[in-house]
Motif scaffolding. Sequence first.
Motif, PDB file in Angstrom:
ATOM      1  N   CYS A  30       0.815  -1.215   0.000  1.00  0.00           N
ATOM      2  CA  CYS A  30       0.000   0.000   0.000  1.00  0.00           C
ATOM      3  C   CYS A  30       0.849   1.267   0.000  1.00  0.00           C
ATOM      4  N   SER A  31       2.071   1.155   0.464  1.00  0.00           N
ATOM      5  CA  SER A  31       2.951   2.322   0.502  1.00  0.00           C
ATOM      6  C   SER A  31       3.509   2.679  -0.869  1.00  0.00           C
TER       7      SER A  31
ATOM      8  N   ASP B 183       1.980   3.485  -3.699  1.00  0.00           N
ATOM      9  CA  ASP B 183       1.320   4.594  -4.378  1.00  0.00           C
ATOM     10  C   ASP B 183       0.096   4.998  -3.575  1.00  0.00           C
ATOM     11  N   ALA B 184       0.097   6.214  -3.083  1.00  0.00           N
ATOM     12  CA  ALA B 184      -0.991   6.688  -2.230  1.00  0.00           C
ATOM     13  C   ALA B 184      -2.307   6.825  -2.964  1.00  0.00           C
TER      14      ALA B 184
ATOM     15  N   CYS C  73      -6.147  -0.558   1.828  1.00  0.00           N
ATOM     16  CA  CYS C  73      -4.975   0.139   2.343  1.00  0.00           C
ATOM     17  C   CYS C  73      -5.379   1.035   3.514  1.00  0.00           C
TER      18      CYS C  73
END
Length: 338
Positions: free
Chosen positions: A261-262, A264-265, A312
Motif C-alpha cells: 500500500c505504501s 502509491d498513495a 490500504c
Amino acid sequence: MPHSRPRTAPVRRTLACAAALGGLVAATGCGGSPSASAADDTLSVGVLFPGSLSDDGFMESAYLGYRRAAEKHDGTITFSKVEQVTTADYEQALVRFATASDLVISLGGQTDAAVRKVAARFPDVKFAEIGGPADGKSTANLALYDPQQAEAAYLSGAASALVTKKGTVAFVGGAELPAIVNAAGEFAKGAKAADPAVRVLAPQYVGDFNDAAKAKQSALADYGAGADVLGQILNLGHRGLAQAATQSGGFVIGGPIAHPCSADAAYAGYVETDIGAEIEYAADHLAADTWKAESVHFGLTFDEPHNDIVLCGDAPAATTKKLDELKAKIAAGDITTR
C-alpha cells in the motif's frame, strides 16, 4: 484483511529465447521449439499472451502462473509463449501452436473468436481459453476457464462504496467486451450491496487496456462528475487512473496484482485475481492425463480461492466486517456474479 502475495518462484531454465516469425514475437522454452517435445516424449503447451508480460495486470498475473507451471513441470512439459500479438495475428499464432502443441492456451476474451475457429480446425489438440465471455460454452476440445473478473469487480465495487467520502464511485474498463461489461455491472451491484445509498456513475470503456493517457482522461471525467473512488479492469492503463487520482485527490482500487500500500498513495486497495492459477490448473491436468474440455469457474467458490480484496490504511472494523460478509455470501452461493 489477509494479503497473500503472488508466488514468484524462479525458473531454472530461461523462458525468453526469442524468435521472430511472421511478424509475431515468440518466446519458447530453451529446450527447443515446441515440436522438439515429440522426440523426447515430453508434453508441450503453447500460450498466447495478446498483451505485455509486464503490464502489471491480467497478462502479467497470468505470466506469473506460466512461470510457476514451467518450474513445476520442468522436464515433463515444454512451455512456449508469444506476447504482444495484434488482433489480426491471433489466428496465426494459435495455428502455429496447434501444429506443435498438446495444449494451446489463449488469454483474454478478445481471443475468443480466434481460438474457437482454430480449435475447430484442430480437433485432436486441446485448447483452453482464460477470461472469455462468462456465458461462453466449452466445446469438444476447448475448455473455458473463468477467472471471475466479475466477482473481483463486485468486491471492488463494495470496497469503493465503503471507502468513498463523496458517496459516488465509478468503473473504468479497457474495452467494451462482454466479460468487461458484465464486470462493470457487478461493480455496481457490489457497491449497492455495501451501501444502497451510493451513487454509481455509468461505466466508461477506454478502448485500450494499455493506453494510460486515454484512461487518465476517462478517470478525470469521472472525478469531475463527483466520484472519488474508481474501480477498474485495465492493464498498463491503470497508471493513467492513478495519475488522475493524484491530480484530483481521488482514489483507485487496483489489481489484479496487489502491491504494498505504501507504493502509491492513489490506491485505496487492491483486488487480487490470480489469473496464472488457471495456467497451472491446465498444466497439472495435462501432466496427469486428466485434462477435460470443461468450463471451470475460479474465485471464491473454487477449492483454493484466488480472489480477495485488500484495503490500504486502517480500515474501520465495520468496513472489514461488511466485506467479509459479502465474501462469505459469494462463497456460499448466496451471491452470484456471472
